[in-house]
Enzyme design. Structure first.
Site, PDB file in Angstrom:
ATOM      1  N   ASN A 182       0.788  -1.148   0.011  1.00 21.31           N
ATOM      2  CA  ASN A 182       0.046   0.085  -0.033  1.00 21.31           C
ATOM      3  C   ASN A 182       0.723   1.257  -0.034  1.00 21.31           C
ATOM      4  O   ASN A 182       0.477   2.378  -0.480  1.00 21.31           O
ATOM      5  CB  ASN A 182      -1.021   0.075   1.215  1.00 21.31           C
ATOM      6  CG  ASN A 182      -0.384  -0.009   2.634  1.00 21.31           C
ATOM      7  OD1 ASN A 182       0.803  -0.472   2.747  1.00 21.31           O
ATOM      8  ND2 ASN A 182      -1.043   0.303   3.445  1.00 21.31           N
ATOM      9  N   LYS A 196      13.228  -6.471   0.179  1.00 19.87           N
ATOM     10  CA  LYS A 196      11.982  -7.459  -0.572  1.00 19.87           C
ATOM     11  C   LYS A 196      10.805  -6.726  -0.625  1.00 19.87           C
ATOM     12  O   LYS A 196      10.155  -6.269   0.379  1.00 19.87           O
ATOM     13  CB  LYS A 196      11.839  -8.614   0.342  1.00 19.87           C
ATOM     14  CG  LYS A 196      10.580  -9.303   0.236  1.00 19.87           C
ATOM     15  CD  LYS A 196      10.493 -10.075  -0.976  1.00 19.87           C
ATOM     16  CE  LYS A 196       9.033 -10.622  -1.038  1.00 19.87           C
ATOM     17  NZ  LYS A 196       7.921  -9.681  -1.871  1.00 19.87           N
ATOM     18  N   GLU A 244       5.622  -3.847  11.984  1.00 21.73           N
ATOM     19  CA  GLU A 244       4.418  -2.791  12.034  1.00 21.73           C
ATOM     20  C   GLU A 244       3.181  -3.599  11.200  1.00 21.73           C
ATOM     21  O   GLU A 244       3.330  -3.816  10.084  1.00 21.73           O
ATOM     22  CB  GLU A 244       4.604  -1.553  11.107  1.00 21.73           C
ATOM     23  CG  GLU A 244       5.581  -0.708  11.824  1.00 21.73           C
ATOM     24  CD  GLU A 244       5.246  -0.161  13.301  1.00 21.73           C
ATOM     25  OE1 GLU A 244       3.973  -0.252  13.413  1.00 21.73           O
ATOM     26  OE2 GLU A 244       6.052   0.185  14.001  1.00 21.73           O
ATOM     27  N   CYS A 297      -3.165   1.088   6.893  1.00 22.78           N
ATOM     28  CA  CYS A 297      -2.991   0.212   8.224  1.00 22.78           C
ATOM     29  C   CYS A 297      -3.805   1.080   9.077  1.00 22.78           C
ATOM     30  O   CYS A 297      -4.484   0.725  10.110  1.00 22.78           O
ATOM     31  CB  CYS A 297      -1.433   0.025   8.719  1.00 22.78           C
ATOM     32  SG  CYS A 297      -0.601   1.616   8.628  1.00 22.78           S
TER      33      CYS A 297
HETATM   34  P1  NAP Z   1       1.351  -8.944   3.405  1.00 21.55           P
HETATM   35  O1  NAP Z   1       0.650  -9.808   2.614  1.00 21.55           O
HETATM   36  O2  NAP Z   1       1.579  -9.290   4.707  1.00 21.55           O
HETATM   37  O3  NAP Z   1       2.728  -8.576   2.784  1.00 21.55           O
HETATM   38  C1  NAP Z   1       3.626  -7.604   3.439  1.00 21.55           C
HETATM   39  C2  NAP Z   1       4.964  -8.010   2.614  1.00 21.55           C
HETATM   40  O4  NAP Z   1       5.259  -9.368   3.103  1.00 21.55           O
HETATM   41  C3  NAP Z   1       5.099  -8.231   1.278  1.00 21.55           C
HETATM   42  O5  NAP Z   1       6.382  -7.779   0.657  1.00 21.55           O
HETATM   43  C4  NAP Z   1       5.057  -9.600   0.862  1.00 21.55           C
HETATM   44  O6  NAP Z   1       5.438 -10.257  -0.154  1.00 21.55           O
HETATM   45  C5  NAP Z   1       5.868 -10.264   1.933  1.00 21.55           C
HETATM   46  N1  NAP Z   1       5.355 -11.629   2.236  1.00 21.55           N
HETATM   47  C6  NAP Z   1       4.382 -12.404   1.994  1.00 21.55           C
HETATM   48  N2  NAP Z   1       4.581 -13.700   2.444  1.00 21.55           N
HETATM   49  C7  NAP Z   1       5.738 -13.537   3.272  1.00 21.55           C
HETATM   50  C8  NAP Z   1       6.475 -14.756   3.771  1.00 21.55           C
HETATM   51  N3  NAP Z   1       6.154 -15.688   4.078  1.00 21.55           N
HETATM   52  N4  NAP Z   1       7.677 -14.335   4.314  1.00 21.55           N
HETATM   53  C9  NAP Z   1       8.465 -13.015   4.109  1.00 21.55           C
HETATM   54  N5  NAP Z   1       7.662 -12.140   3.486  1.00 21.55           N
HETATM   55  C10 NAP Z   1       6.456 -12.370   3.029  1.00 21.55           C
HETATM   56  O7  NAP Z   1       0.752  -7.594   3.527  1.00 21.55           O
HETATM   57  P2  NAP Z   1       0.273  -6.322   2.449  1.00 21.55           P
HETATM   58  O8  NAP Z   1      -1.116  -7.203   1.910  1.00 21.55           O
HETATM   59  O9  NAP Z   1       1.272  -6.120   1.459  1.00 21.55           O
HETATM   60  O10 NAP Z   1      -0.161  -5.204   3.291  1.00 21.55           O
HETATM   61  C11 NAP Z   1      -1.649  -5.226   3.877  1.00 21.55           C
HETATM   62  C12 NAP Z   1      -1.366  -5.538   5.407  1.00 21.55           C
HETATM   63  O11 NAP Z   1      -0.244  -4.738   5.774  1.00 21.55           O
HETATM   64  C13 NAP Z   1      -2.578  -5.005   6.282  1.00 21.55           C
HETATM   65  O12 NAP Z   1      -2.806  -6.018   7.212  1.00 21.55           O
HETATM   66  C14 NAP Z   1      -1.983  -3.893   6.627  1.00 21.55           C
HETATM   67  O13 NAP Z   1      -2.660  -3.240   7.883  1.00 21.55           O
HETATM   68  C15 NAP Z   1      -0.572  -3.896   7.107  1.00 21.55           C
HETATM   69  N6  NAP Z   1      -0.017  -2.651   6.862  1.00 21.55           N
HETATM   70  C16 NAP Z   1       0.198  -2.266   8.181  1.00 21.55           C
HETATM   71  C17 NAP Z   1       1.184  -1.101   8.296  1.00 21.55           C
HETATM   72  C18 NAP Z   1       1.680  -0.476   9.659  1.00 21.55           C
HETATM   73  O14 NAP Z   1       2.579   0.351   9.415  1.00 21.55           O
HETATM   74  N7  NAP Z   1       1.419  -0.926  10.874  1.00 21.55           N
HETATM   75  C19 NAP Z   1       1.423  -0.399   7.169  1.00 21.55           C
HETATM   76  C20 NAP Z   1       1.035  -0.833   5.871  1.00 21.55           C
HETATM   77  C21 NAP Z   1       0.329  -2.015   6.062  1.00 21.55           C
HETATM   78  P3  NAP Z   1       4.376 -10.591  -1.385  1.00 21.55           P
HETATM   79  O15 NAP Z   1       3.523  -9.425  -1.912  1.00 21.55           O
HETATM   80  O16 NAP Z   1       5.420 -11.112  -2.440  1.00 21.55           O
HETATM   81  O17 NAP Z   1       3.444 -11.420  -0.758  1.00 21.55           O
HETATM   82  O1  G3H Z   2      -0.723   1.760   5.865  1.00 24.43           O
HETATM   83  C1  G3H Z   2       0.128   1.914   6.834  1.00 24.43           C
HETATM   84  C2  G3H Z   2       0.796   3.394   6.940  1.00 24.43           C
HETATM   85  O2  G3H Z   2       1.822   3.293   7.778  1.00 24.43           O
HETATM   86  C3  G3H Z   2      -0.160   4.309   7.184  1.00 24.43           C
HETATM   87  O3  G3H Z   2       0.119   5.682   6.793  1.00 24.43           O
HETATM   88  O4  G3H Z   2      -1.340   7.139   8.024  1.00 24.43           O
HETATM   89  O5  G3H Z   2       0.467   7.974   6.482  1.00 24.43           O
HETATM   90  O6  G3H Z   2      -1.579   6.704   5.716  1.00 24.43           O
HETATM   91  P1  G3H Z   2      -0.649   6.939   6.753  1.00 24.43           P
END
Ligand code: NAP
Ligand code: G3H
Length: 471
Positions: free
Chosen positions: A151, A174, A247, A281
């Site tokens: 995102n 990555k 995070e 997030c």
């Molecule tokens: P995701 O599916 O967990 O993927 C995040 C990263 O991990 C991607 O680079 C993904 O690569 C990689 N990944 C997937 N499987 C893996 C494994 N087994 N080992 C190591 N890396 C692996 O998350 P997303 O769909 O990209 O993002 C959405 C989620 O992220 C939501 O839950 C959101 O709340 C959370 N998020 C949190 C924050 C925060 O700051 N708290 C910020 C942004 C997003 P691939 O794409 O190749 O699978």
């Molecule tokens: O998606 C997670 C990001 O850390 C949120 O950043 O609050 O600036 O949109 P933002």
């Protein structure tokens, strides 16, 4: 079609295997990147380890100068970067460009802040060791693995990469699959900026296939990960002996405690819930409101949602397709579950493939999945709750603990409630959000461990080295 190769030890890697990146708007390929194999990934770590030893010896101001070259190329290519991002994650063009410019600001601030990571000097006098002086400097940890989510593929990647590099670490990066085009493009910029060989490596490949290989390499000294709870937990297992900053997800509540300025509250709630189609997030993911002005708030929200444009990222629509059809099926499942259990659709509940119209659900109850699960899409549930105590209880029952918002003009009430909500940060009278980026950014419970933010990232990517002088 775009094609970018993985970048290891300043070489672009081609091995005949490709990972196709799908444009969420057209559902057709936007481009492809190298799908790395085990040997390439191991080489990335070997190069990073070797290069780090010389890089940490380069003077800080010289390291900053190298990174500034890289930053200048970002500025020069800002429109191209925004265009790539918009094609592969369907973030509208204006917001994609905003993400690039915000990243440039973060880089500038990080490079300045790095100059102020001073050593700590102390005497041992308080422990009866009056002839000892200790000087504790922050030094690089070594090889940092940075993993970013789809995102914020540019911003959340560089918010990890830059603090790591400036403090003398090397990086294996990555990118998310959706986000790999812009991720691999960073390799191209690093090459043009003439960053020293091996300090920055981009390893591309699908997480489900190469994730374990990437996260369990013995060369890793620290992992900085942003993404889902599930993958975060997998990394906890694989990297159990490595320093971690995670995070993860959120289910940020907005507590509306008075009706003094519902118009302003609604503006914040709309921007918080529907920015980048709810795929943040920190998005507001549930609203708690007292019954006696809930109808009024819902009416105002409905009016504002009607005005959100729905469409394509290149037209700068507010609501654009969510990342893929699988995600939209999941979001639709949450909406359908709520409807079946008695929630009222105020507006929305319409979709074309993965383009989902912004949906407002009223009369949501705690037996509905949408009250607890993170949709990561444009849907906002309203829970009518008639005591502050119950709002706090339901806010805290969540497994997540990222952020919360309190809308209230009485500052004593707001502060009193803020102290009782179990999250990383509480925003009084604004939407939940990560920025300003100089603030610490953290989640508790399932929302993460460790702290991000500019200074905190510089600290988390370094360790103390103490030198004790005896006299
Ligand atoms: P995701 O599916 O967990 O993927 C995040 C990263 O991990 C991607 O680079 C993904 O690569 C990689 N990944 C997937 N499987 C893996 C494994 N087994 N080992 C190591 N890396 C692996 O998350 P997303 O769909 O990209 O993002 C959405 C989620 O992220 C939501 O839950 C959101 O709340 C959370 N998020 C949190 C924050 C925060 O700051 N708290 C910020 C942004 C997003 P691939 O794409 O190749 O699978
Ligand atoms: O998606 C997670 C990001 O850390 C949120 O950043 O609050 O600036 O949109 P933002």
């Amino acid at each position: 079609m775009r094609e970018y190769k993985a970048f290891i030890n300043n070489e672009f890697i081609e091995n005949g295997q490709w990972l196709e990146i799908i444009n969420p708007t057209t559902l057709k390929p936007a481009g492809r990147v190298t799908a790395l194999k085990q040997k390439d990934i191991e080489n990335a770590y070997k190069s990073a380890r070797y290069a780090q030893k010389s890089w940490e010896k380069v003077d800080l101001l010289k390291r900053i100068a190298f990174i500034n070259e890289f930053k200048n190329l970002i500025i020069k290519n800002q429109n191209e970067i925004a265009q790539i991002m918009s094609e592969e994650i369907a973030k509208n063009l204006q917001d994609s460009l905003g993400e690039v410019l915000r990243t440039v600001e973060i880089i500038d601030y990080t490079l300045e802040e790095a100059k102020r990571i001073d050593p700590k000097a102390m005497t041992g006098e308080g422990m009866g060791a009056k002839n000892k002086i200790g000087i504790f400097s922050r030094v690089a940890k070594g090889v940092i693995l940075a993993i970013s989510p789809f995102n914020y593929p540019f911003n959340l990647a560089l918010a990890k990469i830059i603090p790591a590099l400036v403090m003398g670490n090397s990086v294996v990066f990555k990118p998310a699959t959706a986000g790999s085009l812009v991720g691999a493009y960073m390799g191209k910029l690093a090459f043009e900026a003439k960053l020293p060989k091996g300090i920055f490596n981009v390893v591309t490949g699908r997480g489900s296939e190469v994730g374990d290989l990437i996260t369990s390499n013995p060369e890793i000294d620290m992992i900085s990960f942003t993404g889902s709870v599930n993958v975060g937990n997998q990394i906890r297992k694989n990297g159990s002996t490595t320093d971690l900053v995670l995070e993860l997800g959120g289910k940020d509540p907005a507590l509306v405690l008075d009706d003094i300025n519902l118009e302003k509250y609604a503006n914040e709630i709309i921007s918080g819930a529907f920015g980048y189609s709810g795929q943040r997030c920190t998005a507001i993911k549930r609203v708690f409101v007292f019954d006696n002005y809930a109808d009024k708030l819902v009416e105002i929200l409905k009016e504002k949602i009607t005005k959100l444009s729905v469409g394509n990222p290149e037209d700068n629509a507010s609501i654009t397709p969510v990342i893929d059809v699988k995600s939209s099926d999941f979001i639709q499942g949450l909406i359908d579950d709520a409807k079946t259990k008695g929630a009222q659709v105020v507006i929305g509940d319409k979709r074309q493939n993965n383009l989902m119209w912004p949906t407002l659900l009223d009369h949501v109850k705690t037996d509905m999945r949408i009250a607890w699960e993170e949709p990561f899409g444009p849907v906002l549930p309203i829970l009518r709750i008639n005591s502050i105590e119950e709002m706090i209880e339901i806010a805290n029952k969540s497994n997540f603990g990222l952020q919360a918002s309190i809308f209230c003009q009485d500052i004593s009430t707001a502060l009193n409630v803020a102290k009782q909500i179990e999250v990383g940060t509480i925003n009084i009278n604004s939407k939940s959000q990560r920025g300003p980026d100089c603030f610490p950014f953290l989640g508790i419970k399932d929302s993460g461990e460790g702290v991000q933010g500019i200074r905190e990232s510089l600290l988390s990517m370094t360790r103390y080295r103490g030198i004790v002088i005896n006299y």
